[in-house]
Design a protein around this motif. Sequence first.
Motif, PDB file in Angstrom:
ATOM      1  N   GLU A   1       0.728  -1.164  -0.210  1.00  0.00           N
ATOM      2  CA  GLU A   1      -0.262   0.338   0.169  1.00  0.00           C
ATOM      3  C   GLU A   1       0.700   1.074  -0.202  1.00  0.00           C
ATOM      4  N   GLN A   2       2.448   0.869   0.566  1.00  0.00           N
ATOM      5  CA  GLN A   2       2.822   2.733   1.203  1.00  0.00           C
ATOM      6  C   GLN A   2       3.933   2.595  -0.636  1.00  0.00           C
ATOM      7  N   MET A   3       4.003   1.468  -1.231  1.00  0.00           N
ATOM      8  CA  MET A   3       4.806   1.297  -2.322  1.00  0.00           C
ATOM      9  C   MET A   3       3.810   1.535  -3.647  1.00  0.00           C
ATOM     10  N   TYR A   4       2.622   1.994  -3.219  1.00  0.00           N
ATOM     11  CA  TYR A   4       1.329   1.885  -4.444  1.00  0.00           C
ATOM     12  C   TYR A   4       2.119   3.104  -5.284  1.00  0.00           C
ATOM     13  N   THR A   5       1.896   4.184  -5.494  1.00  0.00           N
ATOM     14  CA  THR A   5       2.501   5.078  -6.750  1.00  0.00           C
ATOM     15  C   THR A   5       3.570   5.051  -6.845  1.00  0.00           C
ATOM     16  N   THR A   6       4.668   5.440  -6.189  1.00  0.00           N
ATOM     17  CA  THR A   6       5.755   4.521  -6.569  1.00  0.00           C
ATOM     18  C   THR A   6       5.393   3.660  -7.604  1.00  0.00           C
TER      19      THR A   6
ATOM     20  N   ALA B   1       3.671   2.285  -9.396  1.00  0.00           N
ATOM     21  CA  ALA B   1       2.765   2.929 -10.726  1.00  0.00           C
ATOM     22  C   ALA B   1       3.763   4.208 -11.462  1.00  0.00           C
ATOM     23  N   ILE B   2       4.131   4.918 -10.835  1.00  0.00           N
ATOM     24  CA  ILE B   2       6.107   5.941 -11.001  1.00  0.00           C
ATOM     25  C   ILE B   2       6.288   5.674 -12.276  1.00  0.00           C
ATOM     26  N   VAL B   3       7.625   4.251 -10.960  1.00  0.00           N
ATOM     27  CA  VAL B   3       8.539   3.283 -11.865  1.00  0.00           C
ATOM     28  C   VAL B   3       8.105   2.378 -13.233  1.00  0.00           C
ATOM     29  N   SER B   4       6.441   2.469 -13.141  1.00  0.00           N
ATOM     30  CA  SER B   4       6.128   1.387 -14.101  1.00  0.00           C
ATOM     31  C   SER B   4       5.956   2.486 -15.587  1.00  0.00           C
ATOM     32  N   ALA B   5       5.111   3.503 -15.386  1.00  0.00           N
ATOM     33  CA  ALA B   5       5.478   4.596 -16.742  1.00  0.00           C
ATOM     34  C   ALA B   5       6.416   5.015 -16.768  1.00  0.00           C
ATOM     35  N   ILE B   6       7.848   5.084 -16.418  1.00  0.00           N
ATOM     36  CA  ILE B   6       8.922   5.174 -16.529  1.00  0.00           C
ATOM     37  C   ILE B   6       9.497   4.098 -18.013  1.00  0.00           C
ATOM     38  N   LEU B   7       9.061   2.780 -17.255  1.00  0.00           N
ATOM     39  CA  LEU B   7       8.933   2.074 -18.121  1.00  0.00           C
ATOM     40  C   LEU B   7       8.447   1.726 -19.211  1.00  0.00           C
ATOM     41  N   ALA B   8       7.194   2.348 -19.929  1.00  0.00           N
ATOM     42  CA  ALA B   8       5.955   2.333 -20.540  1.00  0.00           C
ATOM     43  C   ALA B   8       6.684   3.195 -20.883  1.00  0.00           C
ATOM     44  N   ILE B   9       7.446   4.546 -21.218  1.00  0.00           N
ATOM     45  CA  ILE B   9       8.094   4.616 -22.034  1.00  0.00           C
ATOM     46  C   ILE B   9       9.346   4.269 -22.719  1.00  0.00           C
TER      47      ILE B   9
ATOM     48  N   ALA C   1      16.671   2.485  -7.948  1.00  0.00           N
ATOM     49  CA  ALA C   1      15.952   3.834  -7.639  1.00  0.00           C
ATOM     50  C   ALA C   1      16.148   4.072  -6.258  1.00  0.00           C
ATOM     51  N   THR C   2      17.422   4.974  -5.673  1.00  0.00           N
ATOM     52  CA  THR C   2      18.286   5.302  -4.584  1.00  0.00           C
ATOM     53  C   THR C   2      18.209   6.560  -4.376  1.00  0.00           C
ATOM     54  N   VAL C   3      17.723   6.376  -2.816  1.00  0.00           N
ATOM     55  CA  VAL C   3      17.672   7.350  -1.665  1.00  0.00           C
ATOM     56  C   VAL C   3      18.508   7.245  -0.509  1.00  0.00           C
ATOM     57  N   GLY C   4      18.428   8.885  -0.161  1.00  0.00           N
ATOM     58  CA  GLY C   4      19.616   8.367   2.096  1.00  0.00           C
ATOM     59  C   GLY C   4      20.539   9.264   1.406  1.00  0.00           C
TER      60      GLY C   4
END
Length: 158
Positions: free
Chosen positions: A5-10, A12-20, A81-84
């Motif tokens: 649930e917490q990762m749902y939007t992330t 979806a965004i990563v999937s949208a990048i792959l769609a391109i 994706a990298t964070v920190g």
Amino acid sequence: MHFLEQMYTTNAIVSAILAIIHPQQFRYGMALNDGLMDDESFKEVMNQWSSCFTGMQVINNRIIGPHRDTGGPYSSLDVIATVGDFKGGHIHLTNSPYDFRQSPGSILALASRVFEHEVMPYEGNRISFAWFVKDALYQWAHMPEIPWSHEADILDRL
């Protein structure tokens, strides 16, 4: 399920990048998801899974030596994706002259079965999220192999 649930939007965004950048892989992934949604044993998870990838891994403060990710098809791209709060930690492709700086907040797509790669040393706290495809799930679903991405696939969409 809370994590999904917490990762749902992330996701979806990563999937949208792959769609391109690899529209065929995106379409195959979404078709696989549709098939899994029809199977009662996957329905609960698939209601929360907003990704066209078959898996996602969280990698926390880990330096990874040279390797290829052999579980997916050669033709697929993984997204990292990298964070920190860190310095260093670039991605080195050992069989090419290219390195990729992965600053906090950056995203990299890589044919990780084709290119041997490694994470170089860094200072600080580094968390990576890696989205990937596993051949075994496509084989289980009797789906064809993901085709290679071609420049025309991308340019046709512009």
